[in-house]
Design an enzyme around this catalytic site. Structure first.
Site, short mmCIF file in Angstrom:
data_model
loop_
_atom_site.label_atom_id
_atom_site.label_comp_id
_atom_site.label_asym_id
_atom_site.label_seq_id
_atom_site.Cartn_x
_atom_site.Cartn_y
_atom_site.Cartn_z
N GLY A 78 0.83 -1.22 0.00
CA GLY A 78 0.00 0.00 0.00
C GLY A 78 0.85 1.25 0.00
O GLY A 78 0.82 2.03 -0.93
N PHE A 79 1.60 1.44 1.07
CA PHE A 79 2.54 2.57 1.22
C PHE A 79 1.84 3.91 1.18
O PHE A 79 2.47 4.94 0.87
CB PHE A 79 3.64 2.48 0.14
CG PHE A 79 4.18 1.10 -0.06
CD1 PHE A 79 4.88 0.47 0.97
CD2 PHE A 79 3.97 0.39 -1.24
CE1 PHE A 79 5.36 -0.82 0.82
CE2 PHE A 79 4.45 -0.90 -1.39
CZ PHE A 79 5.14 -1.50 -0.37
N ILE A 107 10.68 -3.40 20.26
CA ILE A 107 10.50 -4.13 19.01
C ILE A 107 9.74 -5.42 19.33
O ILE A 107 10.16 -6.21 20.18
CB ILE A 107 11.88 -4.43 18.38
CG1 ILE A 107 12.57 -3.11 18.00
CG2 ILE A 107 11.74 -5.34 17.16
CD1 ILE A 107 11.83 -2.23 17.03
N GLY A 138 5.78 2.11 16.48
CA GLY A 138 5.47 2.09 15.04
C GLY A 138 6.74 2.18 14.22
O GLY A 138 7.60 3.01 14.48
N GLY A 142 6.73 1.35 10.51
CA GLY A 142 6.50 1.16 9.08
C GLY A 142 7.11 2.22 8.19
O GLY A 142 7.38 1.96 7.02
N GLU A 143 7.31 3.41 8.71
CA GLU A 143 7.72 4.49 7.83
C GLU A 143 9.12 5.03 8.11
O GLU A 143 9.77 5.56 7.21
CB GLU A 143 6.69 5.62 7.91
CG GLU A 143 5.37 5.15 7.30
CD GLU A 143 4.21 6.08 7.54
OE1 GLU A 143 4.00 6.94 6.69
OE2 GLU A 143 3.51 5.92 8.56
#
Lengths: 168, 771, 328
Positions: free
Chosen positions: B275-276, B663, B735, B737-738
């Site tokens: 998706g990104f 993590i 978080g 992901g980015e």
């Protein structure tokens, strides 16, 4: 004639426009083979035709009449994983999983190509017998399979593991 | 984004500021931060076997009897009107079921635009969808053709003859800058922030850098094409198999647009092929749903790769000014980060490249402001680390330039200017260990081998260089995330929510979490997801899904505990204990102070004669966001070679050292970090959506001509982390992901400078810039 | 895709039944043609699939090699005779596309592939004299990174994308053609045409003619030959500039040399001038630099690809120097 898909004979489609990819996904519901671009640019649709890796999006189904096609579904199942499938899980060689079938089909054929002594652009000595497997050899040979999640390291590690076990 | 919004956010922040930290969510650190079982383990993905054998079903793979197929027609004109449509040939073409244009499309509203004020809104653009004859951008959908097969639909679409009256269009970034808008807000912050007089401080600083950096249009390029398979049941029930990162919000939006009861709309998206940020709601879902209703049949619309480029917006280009002044000791006296990005008036997604900079360094004075350039383009949207991915390229290149100019090691210069508290709001960080990330990373990477003078290392035709840069990304937890939790008498449990799996390992990590939270083995937990019929999870965005769902599981576990204690009653060893007195462990409930007081879930449910018990709960509002400055940071290192002959760049090593809280699954976390870093490698070296400013048309709508990194571009990538839990977040996680993509562009550009002495301030760093 | 009929050729005669005026096209591996059909650039009414015709790769009587038109690119690159006697050709093919595409693509199809010009491919939105003669060229003034600097015309600046054809041109390959009126053989270096006023005419293939085979003459210089491709991605990308070169040096003097460039011209660009400048001269850096100047003489770049002159010069000098060093 017929197309043999994972050992099963199927009739070629009436419409010659139907690609091997669309035959697999839409007609036979073998949707393990993925469509990423339909432009021959990503490798997600890679399948094996008579043992060789090809792009099913740029192959007309009519062209493989009389030939044998193997897809990801024909390589292994959850109960009976192909060594590459198991290695991809072990090395986390995917995230979203969409390019994965193409990567695994391509890797399967790639190991055969190396075993047959086929060189690549990064092979130092084109005249040498046998290919020394290295990460760069794998990377160059797998470059036709794009991955956007960035699982490249895991993919290369998985292939390297299977390649090494094969030799051992 | 409005002034009103600014006011609300700042007043909430002020009010929360008075509340003692322990009253807030996260005030008492999550006990699971220290009590670890399954969480933190190296576990393989639960969906691995399905993905490697090709049995994981994606949106375009749902088989439905009687399915028909749609194909889209795009405007080749950028601005203007449709003056004529001849659809006769298309309608006569074999297999055609229906041709849909603005004349036949039912009247529908566009989805509400995404905004900070409405987290359930999903729209990327407010433009009408096939509602009138006006063309707003090149590539806009002007027709859809429905046919019995995809081949027939594609062919018929090519037979439509559409005439246009062209009008002038704003397509040139440089020309449109003069009319750029300055918005009051930038996502969750005030757009224009000034502390002191940064220009004056800059002018009188002992050392300074003042440069302009540019980044191009980029596209997400998830390998899975956007696709929907739509089925109506009568005229009031709708099922949509979509490839979306916002399942529940999409269902709500479709219900609104098509005037249906929310419960009568079901959106399913168990697997998303990447998706990104690009797999949100765009025009195609609405066209497909309308088309399926018009033809009265189930319908599939899978975009072609060209269509993805034309109607799914990407990352805006930016032009950024970064100016830094420093005193003789290298302490920043001035930090200015301003500039332009594209956001048309009908868009919703500012490329907030200055936001990350606001938390990165301490300085005596600051100025930040962004301006939106209006172009006639498909609305740009969020793409992995929107803002930070390109913002860190600019600011971290500038820091490197300053360090070089001063003759100071660039890591040393950064460490001298690390903030103790948030530099603008003066709020305390919940946790911040960038210094440790740098020190650990530099040691592992061998930073001491770097030659300070550019061009000093060589291997044959190759010049070798090292560079580093900081990355950053804010923590977010979405309000309203809910889960259902079912505990059964046989000792198994199911967690259910509408979340999506697009490679982050959502189910795997939440099963690990639920096992620890409930005191069960992982084998006893099932996770249901990907269905808007389940309790609503928020969209997967802002690197927030994991902690948002985790927060909901915490709330649900608490509710479940209360229910179970009630069922346990007075005959239990737990009699008299309240929810706050116990914890879930050893497949049951135990007193927190006397572990011998324990009763198993089986026993409680058996005695109560219950097969199962189900609760549903939403996470607490994410007030910790207002009380603390919560940011993940990273230190990014790169070693590369530049050919003296051709200017080709080969990255040999990348190392990311992250400070991202706890993590949860090292194996999958490493993959996510690497994935972000590889996208950063593309951002630095190869990626650009070619937008022809003469015409307003994207010219490389193919994966052959938009170069995402191929295997041979990607070296072995090392990742490491401080692993220090954030005491204010669920599970101590923040978080991941980015953040991986942030800082990479600058680390590579800085390494290129170290290798060659050439400073490239325009991305991508293609070889012609290094000849 | 526009509907078409499909015929699988069983013999050369089936292929020779091609009638381009009725919309017939030969289909090889399909790696370019099928893509262009999907884009609406090509709209054949009938495909004659010649990919099942001869794939033979055999030594020729003269001591060279004859490669049948349907031989797959991967088979040519891996063939022991090609690898040892013509490493430039092996490497050029291996530099192209991906393993999957090389498994599909035929030698004949590779020669016949169309340009990858972005404006040529954009049938719906861009003008192109190659696609639609006389309509104009939107590439000029647009994105020209992959466009030509040599041999262009005001009507077309597109490049030929093949790597293989660059090597064939350098190696003096001969292309065997067949037609209903008989056969003929043409030099590879002449097979592709410069655009002039007719960029739609890309080869000297007459209507109804088909490629039967490619013959490599015995070429001692090719024993020491290579191919270097410079591109925007490390692999799986078209050439910005590529160089195929062969060098034979005896007693310090250049006995034979072959140079062809890819990515810089509308056809594989045999650098005859550079070869002339080198023959009989000592193999020195100065000589290579002079040859590079000769190779790029007359270059007329666009603003977006002016860098290719310097890039091609440097790459050529580096490749020649590398070959000379290996010979030492």
């Amino acid at each position: 004639m017929a197309i043999v898909v994972n050992g099963t004979r199927v009739a070629p489609p009436d419409d010659p426009r139907v690609s091997l990819l669309d035959l697999l996904r839409d007609r036979l519901h073998l949707s393990g083979t993925k469509i990423g671009c339909n432009q021959g640019a990503c490798g997600a649709c890679t399948v094996l035709v008579d043992g060789k890796r090809v792009l099913s999006c740029l192959t007309l189904a009519a062209q493989v009449d009389g030939r044998s096609v193997v897809t990801i579904e024909g390589l292994g199942s959850a109960d009976d994983l192909h060594p590459l499938q198991a290695a991809f899980i072990e090395h986390d060689g995917f995230q979203c999983g969409y390019c994965t079938a193409g990567q695994i089909c391509a890797a399967t054929a790639m190991l055969e190509e190396i075993a047959a002594g086929m060189p690549s652009y990064v092979t130092e000595d084109l005249g040498a017998d046998g290919i020394a497997i290295s990460r760069d050899e794998i990377r160059e040979r797998m470059s036709g399979n794009l991955c956007r999640c960035g699982a490249h390291n895991g993919i290369v590690d998985a292939i390297l593991q299977v390649a090494t076990e094969k030799v051992a | 984004m409005s002034n009103l919004q600014n006011m609300i956010i700042s007043s909430v922040r002020t009010a929360i500021g008075w509340v003692p930290g322990q009253w807030l969510p996260g005030g008492k650190p999550d006990p699971l931060i220290t009590r670890r079982g399954a969480v933190g383990r190296q576990a393989s993905r639960l969906d691995g076997p399905a993905k490697v054998t090709g049995t994981a079903r994606f949106a375009a793979e749902v088989a439905i009897e009687g399915l028909c197929y749609a194909s889209l027609v795009h405007s080749p004109v950028t601005r203007g009107r449709i003056t004529g449509i001849d659809s006769s040939a298309a309608e006569r073409a074999p297999g055609v079921v229906r041709v849909i244009t603005h004349r036949s499309m039912p009247r529908v509203a566009s989805p509400a635009l995404m905004s900070m004020a409405d987290m359930g809104a999903v729209g990327n653009s407010s433009l009408p969808i096939l509602q009138d004859d006006e063309i707003h951008y090149n590539g806009q959908i002007v027709a859809a053709v429905v046919a019995e097969t995809q081949e027939q639909a594609d062919h018929a679409a090519s037979l439509l003859r559409i005439d246009y009256a062209e009008a002038n269009a704003a397509t040139r970034f440089e020309d449109a800058k003069s009319a750029a808008r300055t918005m009051p807000s930038l996502l969750f912050d005030t757009n224009h922030r000034k502390v002191g007089d940064a220009e004056r401080e800059l002018a009188r600083s002992a050392h300074r850098v003042d440069e302009t950096y540019r980044t191009p249009w980029q596209s997400h390029n998830a390998i899975e094409l956007h696709a929907v398979t739509v089925a109506w049941d009568g005229d009031d029930r709708l099922t949509v198999h979509d490839a979306t990162q916002m399942i529940a919000p999409s269902a709500a939006a479709l219900a609104r647009i098509f005037d249906l009861k929310r419960d009568n709309v079901r959106v399913l998206s168990p697997f998303v092929g990447g998706g990104f940020g690009g797999k949100g709601m765009w025009d195609h879902q609405i066209v497909a749903v309308a088309a399926a209703r018009m033809v009265g049949r189930p319908l599939r619309l899978m975009l072609s790769r060209e269509s993805v480029y034309r109607i799914i917006g990407g990352r805006s280009p930016t032009e950024q000014r970064v100016a830094i002044g420093a005193d003789a000791d290298g302490r920043f006296t001035s930090l200015i980060h301003t500039g332009y990005s594209v956001m048309p008036g009908y868009g919703a997604s500012p490329e907030a490249f200055t936001l990350g900079t606001r938390a990165l360094y301490q300085a005596k004075s600051f100025e930040f402001v962004q301006r939106h350039v209006e172009l006639a383009v498909v609305a740009n949207t969020f793409m992995r680390a929107p803002g930070e991915a390109v913002g860190t390229f600019a600011v971290e290149s500038a820091v490197d330039e300053l360090a070089h100019g001063m003759g100071v090691d660039p890591i040393e210069l950064r460490l001298r200017n690390l903030p103790e508290r948030h530099p603008i709001t003066n709020v305390a960080f919940s946790q911040h260990a960038l210094r440790q990330a740098y020190e650990d990373g530099a040691r592992r990477f061998g930073w001491e081998r770097r030659q300070r003078e550019p061009g000093a290392r060589r291997d044959g035709e190759w010049r070798i260089g090292m560079g580093c840069a900081s990355g950053s990304f804010p923590y977010a937890r979405m309000p309203g995330a809910a889960v259902g939790l079912t505990m059964r008498r046989d000792g198994t449990a199911t967690v259910a929510c509408s979340a999506q799996e697009m490679g982050m390992g959502t189910s795997t990590v939440q099963v690990q979490h639920a096992a620890d939270r409930l005191g069960l083995p992982v084998e006893a937990i099932a996770f249901e997801m990907g269905d808007s019929g389940l309790p609503a999870a928020p969209m997967a965005g802002g690197s927030s899904q994991t902690v948002s769902i985790a927060g909901a599981i915490i709330a649900a576990a608490e509710k479940l505990t209360t229910e179970l204690l009630r069922l346990a009653g007075n005959d239990s060893p737990l009699a008299g204990l309240r929810t706050g007195d116990v914890r879930l462990e050893r497949e049951g409930i135990a007193s927190a102070t006397d572990p011998s007081r324990h009763e198993s879930f089986r026993s409680i449910l058996s005695r109560a004669n219950r097969d199962e018990i189900t609760v549903q709960a939403a996470g607490t509002p994410p007030l910790e966001l207002f009380k603390y400055a919560m940011h993940s940071t990273s230190a990014m290192f790169c070693e590369l070679r530049v050919s003296d002959v051709t200017g080709e760049v080969r990255v040999d090593r990348l190392l990311g050292s992250f400070d991202c809280g706890a993590i949860l699954n090292p194996k999958m976390a490493a993959s996510q970090f690497r994935g972000g870093m590889i996208m950063g490698l593309g951002l630095a070296l190869t990626e650009e959506t070619l937008f022809d400013e003469r015409s307003g048309r994207i010219m490389n709508p193919t994966l052959a001509d938009y170069h995402i990194p191929a295997h041979l571009d990607v070296p072995e990538i090392e990742v490491m982390w401080t692993g220090i839990p954030d005491p204010r977040s669920p599970l101590g996680a923040r978080g991941i992901g980015e953040i991986g993509i942030t800082g990479v562009g600058a680390a590579i550009a800085n390494a290129v400078f170290n290798a060659t002495g050439k400073r490239v301030r325009d991305l991508p760093i293609t070889l012609d810039r290094l000849l | 895709m526009t509907p078409f009929s499909y015929l699988r050729a069983r013999s050369l005669d089936d292929a020779l039944a091609i009638d381009p005026s009725r919309g017939d096209r030969l289909l090889g591996g399909g790696t370019n043609l099928i893509d262009l059909m999907r884009k609406g650039v090509e709209q054949p009414s009938r495909l004659i699939d010649v990919s099942g015709l001869s794939e033979g790769i055999e030594p020729s009587d003269s001591g060279g090699i004859v490669i049948a038109a349907a031989a797959r690119n991967s088979a040519v690159a891996a063939h022991p005779l090609v690898r040892t006697r013509y490493p430039m050709l092996s490497r050029a093919i291996l530099a192209g596309a991906s393993a999957q595409i090389r498994n599909m693509a035929t030698v004949g199809g590779n020669l016949m592939q169309r340009t990858r010009c972005l404006y040529f491919a954009d049938a719906a939105g861009s003008r192109c004299n190659k696609r639609d003669p006389g309509s104009g060229c939107d590439a000029i003034g647009g994105f020209t990174r992959y466009h030509a600097i040599l041999g262009t015309s005001p009507s077309c600046i597109a490049t030929h994308p093949s790597d293989m054809a660059v090597a064939l041109s350098a190696l003096d390959a001969r292309i065997h053609l067949a037609g209903t009126g008989g056969g003929r053989t043409v030099p590879a270096a002449d097979f592709h045409l410069l655009p002039g006023d007719h960029p739609d005419r890309e080869t000297l293939l007459a209507p109804g003619e088909v490629i039967v085979a490619v013959e490599l003459p015995p070429t001692p210089a090719a024993l020491k030959s290579t191919y270097r491709k410079v591109r925007d991605r490390a692999s799986y990308a078209f050439a910005l500039v590529s160089v195929g070169a062969a060098l034979m040096v005896e007693e310090g003097r250049i006995e034979d040399v072959r140079i062809a460039l890819g990515g810089v011209a509308p056809k594989p660009w045999r650098a005859f001038g550079a070869e002339t400048a080198l023959r009989g001269r000592p193999a020195t850096a100065d000589a290579f630099a002079a040859a590079a100047d000769a190779a790029l003489e007359g270059a007329a770049p666009q603003p977006g690809n002016a860098f290719k002159i310097e890039l091609a010069r440097r790459t050529l000098i580096s490749v020649l120097s590398g070959l000379a060093e290996d010979l030492r």
